[in-house]
Design an enzyme around this catalytic site. Sequence first.
Site: not given
Lengths: 307, 307, 307, 307
Positions: A18, A63, A255
Amino acid sequence: MSESLSGKIILSGNQYGKAENRVVRIVRDTPRHEIRDLNVSSCLRGDFTDAYLTGEQSKVLPTDTQKHTAYAYAKKVGINSPEEYALALATHYVDDIEPVDEALIEVEEFAWERAIVDGEEHPHTFVKASAEVRTVAVTHNKENTWIVSGVKDFVILKSTGSEFKGFLVDPYTILEETDDRVMATSLVMQWRLAGTDPGELGFDGLFARIREIAIATFATVHSLALQQTLYRIGEAILEEFGQVAEVRLSAPNKHHFVYDFSAFDDVENHKEVFHADDRPYGLIQAAVSREDAPDAGPAWVTYRSWL
Amino acid sequence: MSESLSGKIILSGNQYGKAENRVVRIVRDTPRHEIRDLNVSSCLRGDFTDAYLTGEQSKVLPTDTQKHTAYAYAKKVGINSPEEYALALATHYVDDIEPVDEALIEVEEFAWERAIVDGEEHPHTFVKASAEVRTVAVTHNKENTWIVSGVKDFVILKSTGSEFKGFLVDPYTILEETDDRVMATSLVMQWRLAGTDPGELGFDGLFARIREIAIATFATVHSLALQQTLYRIGEAILEEFGQVAEVRLSAPNKHHFVYDFSAFDDVENHKEVFHADDRPYGLIQAAVSREDAPDAGPAWVTYRSWL
Amino acid sequence: MSESLSGKIILSGNQYGKAENRVVRIVRDTPRHEIRDLNVSSCLRGDFTDAYLTGEQSKVLPTDTQKHTAYAYAKKVGINSPEEYALALATHYVDDIEPVDEALIEVEEFAWERAIVDGEEHPHTFVKASAEVRTVAVTHNKENTWIVSGVKDFVILKSTGSEFKGFLVDPYTILEETDDRVMATSLVMQWRLAGTDPGELGFDGLFARIREIAIATFATVHSLALQQTLYRIGEAILEEFGQVAEVRLSAPNKHHFVYDFSAFDDVENHKEVFHADDRPYGLIQAAVSREDAPDAGPAWVTYRSWL
Amino acid sequence: MSESLSGKIILSGNQYGKAENRVVRIVRDTPRHEIRDLNVSSCLRGDFTDAYLTGEQSKVLPTDTQKHTAYAYAKKVGINSPEEYALALATHYVDDIEPVDEALIEVEEFAWERAIVDGEEHPHTFVKASAEVRTVAVTHNKENTWIVSGVKDFVILKSTGSEFKGFLVDPYTILEETDDRVMATSLVMQWRLAGTDPGELGFDGLFARIREIAIATFATVHSLALQQTLYRIGEAILEEFGQVAEVRLSAPNKHHFVYDFSAFDDVENHKEVFHADDRPYGLIQAAVSREDAPDAGPAWVTYRSWL
């Protein structure tokens, strides 16, 4: 010519669980509350082949059950640190659920700062702190345990003290050398313990101190390249903490380009105005470790590494 | 007790490059234009230790150069398929840039559909198609080449034909069995070739056919569990294509919960109204391969696996 | 000098409700299922001042109740179209909940395509279609009703047939004119009905036809500017549908810059390779309406307009 | 019956500009650098009808020019505060670009904290601070100027001191009353000045103090509803600052549900373990102002309000 295979088809790997249980734990034993705010994922490995091959589920812990367990353990064992909580969960699955051979618990922790009211810390009000996320991945089986702690979305910038020159030149190389640039990154940094003991600082203290080291190294090393800065961060952490076996760093070069004012009469740019670009970005990754580091085993095999 | 290491500190791993170059290629040789829309990342491995240890850059090809190269190759070799384009880039780095031992090129492709105007395909107007993303990771060194193709954000749902019962029960298991549920996922599916030849369909055709197989299998297999569905998808792909060595699948179970109307007098829910929940979610991962699959080598080691 | 006010402090505006209910409706009366997948937000306006000024809640219908209502109405009235469903919800709040004077229901709809298996449409399996999102905002009070329908994340590109020249020049203008560029946008387009009747096509049919008109206009109008293309789209919709009072369009100019290969010997760019940039972007917005359009009233006042 | 219009089709509204210029300004006049990190959008209104109706561009200042201008002004006038910078840009467009009648400048500011190294502030290294975003919208025309400042993604939580009861009950109301709940939100808060003078604190100081007031009010008011808390925040700001005419607040109720352990024998939940849910969420919006507040004019009409 096309290679064509004809070997037997097999289930060559699997894991399940899960993911992203949003567990918030308030400690309210005194008027001064404490909060820990976690995103918890459990991942089980073991004897689950039948579920894949025939759909037979008798060894599969749902789960849904893992969700309840994540919340229940936030009370039963508490959250002294995300590492200790994760270790308790992983141990539970391996010890108590028969088909489970190995469990991985991944935790993200979101930090809250205590609200300041009239100059004093408020007992039960909190403001979301930095966007940085603390990370933990604990892998445990009957033989061994691996703890990887870290931080991600850790954004840091220096406005000078960074250069980049003397690089390799090929026909597509038109980049100009610079001896003074802005260097910024959103660091992903993870450290693997040699064992399971964080040392005298404890897990929270170790996290805080390693973050300090990273900042200090980033700030004070005159950077010849992001590569060098990453190595020096890893080195500084390993030098201070013998209990750390390995540091992994992943650093996008965010950048900041000096904006070109050369076409305009009324304004000059002495490295004062920059465009913070989104994409593309340099991406520099490094692992710094010790020669006597114990084997990493499955320590770095997370849900994400399957994607 | 805390384990404490004292071994020499070393650079134990590294890679770098330019990530997420947004390369769009228009073929306009005839009035009927073609478009390929890519997100390209290059990743170089080789003799770069000095850049990390001392900051000496003479072997480092700037990531800025890699950006220009990604765009230049979109013209020089074109984009017949993202796999072929990636292979050309990877070969270039290994063959032409001396310090590079191995190159990984990762590509995401975003699909466009031709606009329909008055029932006919328009020659130069395109509408963004599905949110699905096609993925490619080509790794190349002087000895070998690995090609992993795939798809992500591939969202599929069946409104019946899925059950989940007979699972393991522990004290935290309160989930009720079901023999009819909605099953939905956002599939990440990747397939590794045995060699470098996609077979007679070519890379684009192989991609399209594997996507068809996945959909058909998901639709027609009566699912006893998401695990079983994943295995059957991998199996079906391997059965049809001997040139595929391995299929990896990662599937979040996007839960659709039957909304509980039991407290309300005027409305009943015969599995017709669902709440599509965000988190947590089950996460099921499987690798299906052949016993005679060649070694995966670095095929699965991407930028992401360092995070 | 600072203006300083001393008037009485008042609640000058308010609205509240439950946002982002993820309602999925399956129609399963026959083996061929239908699916509608919505994100529903309800927003109530009325006599709620006490809740703000004193905290007294007796007129406040809980947002939890609004959640249940959104799901219940997906069954009770069904989802013939998101507009009709929203209208039913808005009417319920104004008619049945005494303190409510006006209700706004906002709906996003996510489209699914029927899975194709062996060349035929599958009865109960669906693949997520385009990332486009259909939008609806219905505002209803005892006197009047306003229906705004639309689409967002509607990404469209033409690879030629677009120019930009003859623009205003000031000292910061260095852009070069072009008579052939890529034009791409992620369109947000909304149309307000004159009344509540979509006409013979129904709401779903009207949506589909307006989307077709937008694509055809974008494709076939030789564009002198994104502004012109937007106006022509709005105009074409109004010309075809007298029941539409107003069209609003918001269009980020998703810049595709011709990549500069001038420094490289071996490659030229005849508008074939582009960099798809992220930020910044031009942003063009237009409203096209009729002189006899009825008053918009609160039609455009959504949750978002408070942010 | 369908209403059908036949009036002349007109351009009933329009605005355009360059959105999301990522302007970073470093002040490096002394070794102790300063940084301001902005996301700047310019939006012009005026005599642009021809661009829409005929595509004639002679009055259209390119969005590319607006980009250069945003960066140039970061040097020319600097960024003493985002409000002053926005005001300078807006004034430039109205004064210097003939077709422009009105300009809106929207700014987001991302905060950086000075890095701490060995207990001291580092002169040129910065760590990204909270995820909170400071916002500014300045609208200027030849007659008037409106300044709206604010903050978004301002996440705050109290673990007690909040109740919700005595609300309206209808047949879909099953919510239980509570006199002790977690209350959390991600606040969007904006305040409109009466004029253009922020008072003696300056714009940065006013921002900081208003943020303090919001935190203190959220913390110390015993909340009977989120509505009440919002009103009290607005009221406290207006009471302290006569130069503020109006405060608008938008607050998602980030639900933290007490996790239900009632089915489990070995664990109880005394409001200590919560599930932080994603969707749906209550959404409460309020405007608090003074009776003598000057007219808001176009102050709240931003790019977003067109979406």
